[in-house]
Motif scaffolding. Structure first.
Motif, mmCIF file in Angstrom:
data_model
loop_
_atom_site.group_PDB
_atom_site.id
_atom_site.type_symbol
_atom_site.label_atom_id
_atom_site.label_comp_id
_atom_site.label_asym_id
_atom_site.label_seq_id
_atom_site.Cartn_x
_atom_site.Cartn_y
_atom_site.Cartn_z
ATOM 1 N N GLU A 219 19.331 113.527 -6.423
ATOM 2 C CA GLU A 219 20.019 114.777 -6.100
ATOM 3 C C GLU A 219 20.507 114.732 -4.655
ATOM 4 O OE1 GLU A 219 18.026 118.948 -5.334
ATOM 5 O OE2 GLU A 219 18.079 118.488 -7.472
ATOM 6 N N PRO A 220 21.793 115.002 -4.413
ATOM 7 C CA PRO A 220 22.272 115.020 -3.026
ATOM 8 C C PRO A 220 21.702 116.205 -2.253
ATOM 9 C CG PRO A 220 24.080 115.354 -4.586
ATOM 10 C CD PRO A 220 22.845 115.211 -5.376
ATOM 11 N N TRP B 222 19.710 119.326 -11.157
ATOM 12 C CA TRP B 222 20.582 118.158 -11.106
ATOM 13 C C TRP B 222 20.359 117.251 -12.314
ATOM 14 C CZ3 TRP B 222 24.667 117.817 -8.146
ATOM 15 C CH2 TRP B 222 25.321 116.602 -8.023
ATOM 16 N N LYS C 284 33.213 119.447 -8.139
ATOM 17 C CA LYS C 284 32.506 118.535 -7.225
ATOM 18 C C LYS C 284 31.172 118.107 -7.829
ATOM 19 C CE LYS C 284 31.097 116.757 -3.222
ATOM 20 N NZ LYS C 284 31.641 115.601 -2.600
ATOM 21 N N ILE C 285 30.429 119.060 -8.384
ATOM 22 C CA ILE C 285 29.142 118.743 -8.998
ATOM 23 C C ILE C 285 29.347 117.832 -10.201
ATOM 24 C CG2 ILE C 285 27.207 119.738 -10.283
ATOM 25 C CD1 ILE C 285 27.328 122.119 -8.381
ATOM 26 N N ARG D 183 31.935 115.836 -10.912
ATOM 27 C CA ARG D 183 32.447 114.530 -10.501
ATOM 28 C C ARG D 183 31.340 113.663 -9.900
ATOM 29 N NH1 ARG D 183 35.679 116.235 -7.005
ATOM 30 N NH2 ARG D 183 37.249 116.940 -8.479
ATOM 31 N N THR D 184 30.486 114.263 -9.074
ATOM 32 C CA THR D 184 29.406 113.506 -8.441
ATOM 33 C C THR D 184 28.400 113.008 -9.475
ATOM 34 O OG1 THR D 184 29.666 114.867 -6.463
ATOM 35 C CG2 THR D 184 27.647 113.594 -6.644
ATOM 36 N N GLN E 211 29.908 110.137 -11.401
ATOM 37 C CA GLN E 211 29.900 108.914 -10.599
ATOM 38 C C GLN E 211 28.511 108.280 -10.590
ATOM 39 O OE1 GLN E 211 31.426 110.388 -6.904
ATOM 40 N NE2 GLN E 211 33.565 110.213 -7.565
ATOM 41 N N GLN E 212 27.475 109.118 -10.514
ATOM 42 C CA GLN E 212 26.109 108.580 -10.565
ATOM 43 C C GLN E 212 25.810 107.978 -11.935
ATOM 44 O OE1 GLN E 212 23.533 111.795 -9.410
ATOM 45 N NE2 GLN E 212 23.834 111.404 -7.230
#
Length: 151
Positions: free
Chosen positions: A26-27, A49, A98-99, A101-102, A105-106
């Motif tokens: 989780e960022p 997340w 944003k959430i 897309r992130t 990507q992960q």
């Protein structure tokens, strides 16, 4: 063979979130980000997340190829239009891109999702097998007579 279509989505997402919690991190900014413009506060769930990642993986496997824009529409909500000073109708707002897309990507870094050029994201064979493996475990743990025909 049990697939992700054979078990209830909520049970599958809960079990998949437990397995993905170790694989994705989780960022730091997620504690301050809202999940959409229709929300007032960031998510209060501790495992938000991992749960959202599990939900996205399932949705990409079911609906894929699917893009971020369509996923943000699926995770959107109704925004209250009225305030105490004006009256307006409710309208639909998209979820946070944003959430989404992130997380995608992960999931790509973990080789569970891949990008189909010009079409969106699709589940890889590794992602599909993870979903089917989790679905088999969920089906074994469920105590529901109507699902006995799948066992």
């Amino acid at each position: 063979m049990v697939t992700l279509y054979d078990v209830p989505a909520d049970a599958l997402i809960d079990e998949l979130a437990d397995r993905l919690a170790d694989r994705i991190e989780e960022p730091g900014w997620v504690n301050y980000a809202k999940t959409g413009t229709s929300k007032e506060l960031p998510p209060q769930q501790e495992d938000f997340w991992a749960t959202r990642a599990a939900s996205l993986l399932r949705k990409v496997a079911v609906d894929g190829p699917v893009g971020v824009d369509r996923l943000s529409t699926a995770y959107g909500d109704r925004k209250q239009g009225s305030t105490r000073y004006r009256v307006a109708a409710n309208h639909t707002e998209a979820g946070s891109k944003k959430i989404i897309r992130t997380i995608l990507q992960q999931l790509e870094d973990e080789d569970l999702v891949s990008t189909a050029q010009g079409e969106g994201r699709v589940a890889t064979p590794e992602g599909q097998s993870l979903l089917d493996e989790v679905a088999a475990d969920v089906l074994d743990d469920l105590d529901r007579p109507e699902l006995e025909k799948y066992a």
